[in-house]
Enzyme design. Structure first.
Site, mmCIF file in Angstrom:
data_model
loop_
_atom_site.group_PDB
_atom_site.id
_atom_site.type_symbol
_atom_site.label_atom_id
_atom_site.label_comp_id
_atom_site.label_asym_id
_atom_site.label_seq_id
_atom_site.Cartn_x
_atom_site.Cartn_y
_atom_site.Cartn_z
ATOM 1 N N TYR A 1 38.833 -17.146 21.495
ATOM 2 C CA TYR A 1 39.742 -16.958 19.782
ATOM 3 C C TYR A 1 38.795 -17.146 18.483
ATOM 4 O O TYR A 1 39.325 -15.747 17.694
ATOM 5 C CB TYR A 1 40.931 -18.305 20.299
ATOM 6 C CG TYR A 1 42.108 -17.869 18.359
ATOM 7 C CD1 TYR A 1 43.554 -16.990 19.003
ATOM 8 C CD2 TYR A 1 41.924 -18.740 17.760
ATOM 9 C CE1 TYR A 1 44.371 -17.492 18.030
ATOM 10 C CE2 TYR A 1 42.514 -18.686 16.676
ATOM 11 C CZ TYR A 1 43.719 -17.890 16.901
ATOM 12 O OH TYR A 1 45.242 -17.932 15.752
ATOM 13 N N LYS B 1 39.755 -13.071 16.193
ATOM 14 C CA LYS B 1 39.806 -12.938 14.742
ATOM 15 C C LYS B 1 39.017 -12.879 13.940
ATOM 16 O O LYS B 1 39.299 -12.207 12.776
ATOM 17 C CB LYS B 1 41.067 -14.255 13.915
ATOM 18 C CG LYS B 1 41.831 -14.647 14.838
ATOM 19 C CD LYS B 1 43.215 -14.187 14.669
ATOM 20 C CE LYS B 1 44.252 -14.351 15.649
ATOM 21 N NZ LYS B 1 45.305 -13.189 15.731
#
Length: 243
Positions: free
Chosen positions: A140, A144
């Site tokens: 994750y 980002k």
């Protein structure tokens, strides 16, 4: 009033931004993953919002979403809000879809990409990347970092579009979880402000924001060579080129 498209607007930060913006009189185009989830937007549709449907983990459906948005006319702003925290759709939803939608939707006056403070723990490494999600190759935090680098690339190469990345904080949405300790009421404010405000402070580009304050993103996101590598890799995978 501006016409604003928000991805992932059924719940959480996307829904909160939509509620505030429609209350201020803006024309909205909202997005749901499928028809069942779109039912949750009936109340906002009754207030004039348009709804487009498509699974952002599927390339063909991302194209269909872009086509649906373009049929409604040029957007004044797009908020790339949709995101997932884990699972097979991590890279497709968090990185591939924002790239494709940016390339396929007629360029608006403003673009806002939702990042995360966790991007600072991401790695600027595209080795063996599997954009399809068939294999778990990135975290994750990585996703980002990548979408933040994409935002800064767009800001650099599309100087006529105000393009910014936003850290909404760790807020107690469905994705953030009950342990999140940031203020949910502030989680959507910055992206809505950047998308619609007439304030001169919001008319900037290439910035990284947290609660309407500018911060420095991870240095890798500002590396032009890495930005170019990212965009080239996404173009090869999707067959869609940014113009």
């Amino acid at each position: 009033m501006p016409r604003i498209f928000i991805t992932g607007s059924v719940e959480g930060l996307g829904r909160n931004a939509a509620e505030d913006l429609i209350a201020d009189g803006h024309e909205l185009v909202l997005h749901a993953r499928n028809d069942r989830r779109a039912d949750a937007l009936d109340d906002l549709a009754a207030k004039g919002a348009h709804v487009v449907v498509g699974d952002l983990a599927r390339l063909d459906e991302v194209r269909a979403v872009a086509d649906g948005v373009n049929r409604l006319g040029r957007m004044d702003a797009v908020i790339h809000n949709a995101g997932v925290e884990h699972g097979a759709s991590l890279l497709p939803v968090n990185v591939v879809a924002p790239y494709m939608l940016t390339a396929l939707i007629e360029p608006p006056a403003r673009l806002v990409y939702i990042s995360s403070g966790m991007h600072r723990g991401g790695q600027p490494d595209l080795t063996d990347v599997d954009w399809s999600g068939a294999r778990r190759t990135h975290s994750y935090s990585d996703s980002k970092l990548l979408v933040t680098a994409l935002a800064l690339f767009i800001a650099r190469t599309w100087p006529d579009v105000f393009t910014n990345a936003v850290d909404p904080g760790w807020v107690p949405t469905r994705m953030g979880g009950a342990a999140a300790n940031d203020d949910l009421r502030l989680g959507h404010v910055t992206q809505a402000w950047l998308a619609a405000s007439n304030a001169s402070e919001a008319h900037v580009t290439g910035r990284y924001w947290f609660h309407q304050a500018q911060q420095q993103p991870a240095p890798a996101t500002q590396d032009e060579a890495f930005q170019e590598e990212l965009v080239d890799t996404l173009a090869r995978y999707t067959g869609v080129t940014l113009h």
